[in-house]
Scaffold this active site. Structure first.
Site, short mmCIF file in Angstrom:
data_model
loop_
_atom_site.label_atom_id
_atom_site.label_comp_id
_atom_site.label_asym_id
_atom_site.label_seq_id
_atom_site.Cartn_x
_atom_site.Cartn_y
_atom_site.Cartn_z
N PRO A 49 0.13 3.47 -0.40
CA PRO A 49 0.26 4.25 0.84
C PRO A 49 0.32 3.32 2.06
O PRO A 49 -0.32 2.26 2.05
CB PRO A 49 -1.00 5.10 0.88
CG PRO A 49 -1.78 4.80 -0.32
CD PRO A 49 -1.14 3.70 -1.08
N ASP A 50 1.06 3.72 3.07
CA ASP A 50 1.00 2.97 4.33
C ASP A 50 -0.27 3.39 5.06
O ASP A 50 -1.12 4.08 4.48
CB ASP A 50 2.28 3.17 5.16
CG ASP A 50 2.49 4.61 5.60
OD1 ASP A 50 1.58 5.44 5.38
OD2 ASP A 50 3.55 4.92 6.16
N PHE A 51 -0.44 3.00 6.29
CA PHE A 51 -1.63 3.39 7.04
C PHE A 51 -1.45 4.76 7.71
O PHE A 51 -2.32 5.62 7.61
CB PHE A 51 -1.92 2.37 8.15
CG PHE A 51 -2.68 1.15 7.70
CD1 PHE A 51 -3.23 1.06 6.43
CD2 PHE A 51 -2.87 0.08 8.58
CE1 PHE A 51 -3.93 -0.07 6.03
CE2 PHE A 51 -3.56 -1.05 8.20
CZ PHE A 51 -4.10 -1.13 6.92
N ARG A 52 -0.32 4.89 8.42
CA ARG A 52 -0.28 5.96 9.42
C ARG A 52 0.57 7.17 9.08
O ARG A 52 0.59 8.11 9.88
CB ARG A 52 0.20 5.36 10.76
CG ARG A 52 -0.80 4.38 11.33
CD ARG A 52 -0.34 3.68 12.59
NE ARG A 52 -1.32 2.69 13.00
CZ ARG A 52 -1.43 1.47 12.47
NH1 ARG A 52 -0.61 1.08 11.51
NH2 ARG A 52 -2.36 0.65 12.89
N ASN A 123 2.79 -7.11 5.38
CA ASN A 123 2.18 -6.59 4.15
C ASN A 123 1.34 -7.65 3.47
O ASN A 123 1.61 -8.85 3.57
CB ASN A 123 3.26 -6.08 3.20
CG ASN A 123 3.94 -4.85 3.76
OD1 ASN A 123 3.44 -4.24 4.72
ND2 ASN A 123 5.07 -4.48 3.21
N ASP A 125 0.55 -7.15 0.11
CA ASP A 125 0.65 -6.84 -1.32
C ASP A 125 1.33 -7.93 -2.14
O ASP A 125 1.31 -7.90 -3.37
CB ASP A 125 1.36 -5.49 -1.53
CG ASP A 125 2.73 -5.42 -0.86
OD1 ASP A 125 3.44 -6.45 -0.86
OD2 ASP A 125 3.10 -4.36 -0.36
#
Ligand code: CNA
Length: 344
Positions: A49-52, A123, A125
């Protein structure tokens, strides 16, 4: 790294510049030095998931933890006294679990064709490397998970112990008994500085003849400032679900609004690279053998629910303890009053 309020005005007129002419200029060699800035949106299709993003973003998912504010989980001052929530979700977000997306593969293809001048990624990741993007072309502006240290005394911490802690969802602590600080992966938290190379590398933005921005809300400084460093007249291409930053303010801006993976496929079609892109992506995914090691782990939602239950239980215990003490004291007081004044 700091979060910026949405003070930049997003232009109301949708700039749908000409993606075809960008593709033509890549084909005819007028564009040959592409500077790229990426964010969490290029990894959401890998399952991170992204943050916002509303509902699917991590900040909304974290609601059950009742943090003082969602970013706190990645803020150095919160982490320094409460590292548990960070480690509760670390396993589900750990890069060992994940495969690169076709958007990562597109950047690897740009590099293969000698067109990737430089990539700034926000990122953590590490999927850029998994996709085959040469590491000397990448600045991991917010760090990565490859190493770790004690947040307090900065002592390095062994990889195998870190792996075990992440796997078990436990907080690892500094091996120096007298220190006791929590171990933090070398990712940049809110309230911390970016790597030193950032100041030097941001100059390369001015060398680019295309600024490509993908999957970012442009709400975290200082990376959010990079697109503005592109020279006037140089096309800036945004591939994102929504408009971001000052995109649309320049006549040479092009916004492809929608999923990054669709955007890169469209661009690859225009460039005649589609088959090559799909093959490169498939090969990168097949090569990611690590995936199997973490496959049976709990999901992010399960990790959050478990942590929320633990936090509620702790709160319950402390409330219960407080009530017990209050009752005990009032009983004592009542007994004392019934016996009359005493010097004991
Ligand atoms: P953000 O603020 O959550 O914004 C993400 C942006 O991407 C939003 O504008 C979304 O609309 C957009 N988006 C989401 N999915 C897609 C998609 N499939 N296609 C196109 N657009 C999409 O995240 P930013 O990267 O802007 O903020 C920087 C933070 C996020 C950095 O500190 C990162 O470390 C942090 N982060 C990183 C990861 C990761 O490493 N994969 C994941 C979550 C957060």
């Amino acid at each position: 790294m700091t979060e910026i309020e949405a003070t930049e005005s997003i232009p109301s007129t949708s700039t749908q510049g000409d993606i075809e002419s960008i593709a033509d200029n890549i084909k005819n060699g007028h564009i040959s030095r592409i500077v790229v800035l990426t964010g969490a949106g290029i990894s959401t299709s890998a399952g991170i998931p992204d943050f916002r993003s509303p509902t699917t973003g991590l900040y909304d998912k974290l609601a059950p933890l009742k943090l003082p504010y969602p970013e706190a989980i990645f803020h150095i001052s919160y982490f320094s006294h409460s590292p548990e929530p960070f480690y509760a979700i670390a396993r589900a977000r750990h890069p060992g679990n994940l495969k690169p997306t076709i958007s990562h593969a597109f950047l690897a293809l740009l590099a293969k064709k000698g067109l990737l001048h430089y990539l700034f990624t926000q990122n953590i990741d590490g999927l850029e490397e998994d996709a085959g993007i040469p590491t000397d072309k990448v600045l991991w502006a917010h760090g990565n998970w490859k190493s770790q240290h004690c947040w307090k005394c900065k002592t390095e911490y062994p990889d195998d112990l870190m792996k075990r802690a992440i796997h078990n969802g436990e907080v690892p602590y500094c091996l120096k008994a007298e220190c006791g600080g929590a171990i933090k992966p070398n990712v940049v938290f809110f309230g911390q500085s970016l790597p030193k190379e950032f100041d030097e590398k941001e100059k390369v933005v001015g060398q680019g003849d295309l600024m490509l921005v993908m999957g970012t809300s442009l709400k975290v400084a200082p990376c959010s400032t990079l697109p503005r460093l592109a020279n006037k007249g140089v096309p800036r291409l945004l591939i994102n679900m929504e408009k971001a930053g000052d995109f649309g303010n320049r006549k040479e801006d092009v916004c492809m609004l929608g999923p990054c993976d669709d955007g890169v496929r469209r661009l690859a079609d225009l460039l005649g690279w589609r088959d090559e892109l799909e093959t490169l992506w498939k090969d990168a995914v097949d090569a990611k053998e690590d995936v199997l090691k973490f496959q049976d782990g709990p999901s992010l939602d399960e990790c959050i629910a478990k942590m929320a239950a633990q936090m509620d239980a702790r709160l319950g215990i402390s409330k219960g303890h407080k009530n017990m003490l209050e009752n005990h004291l009032s009983d004592k007081f009542a007994q004392m009053m019934s016996k009359g004044p005493s010097c004991q």
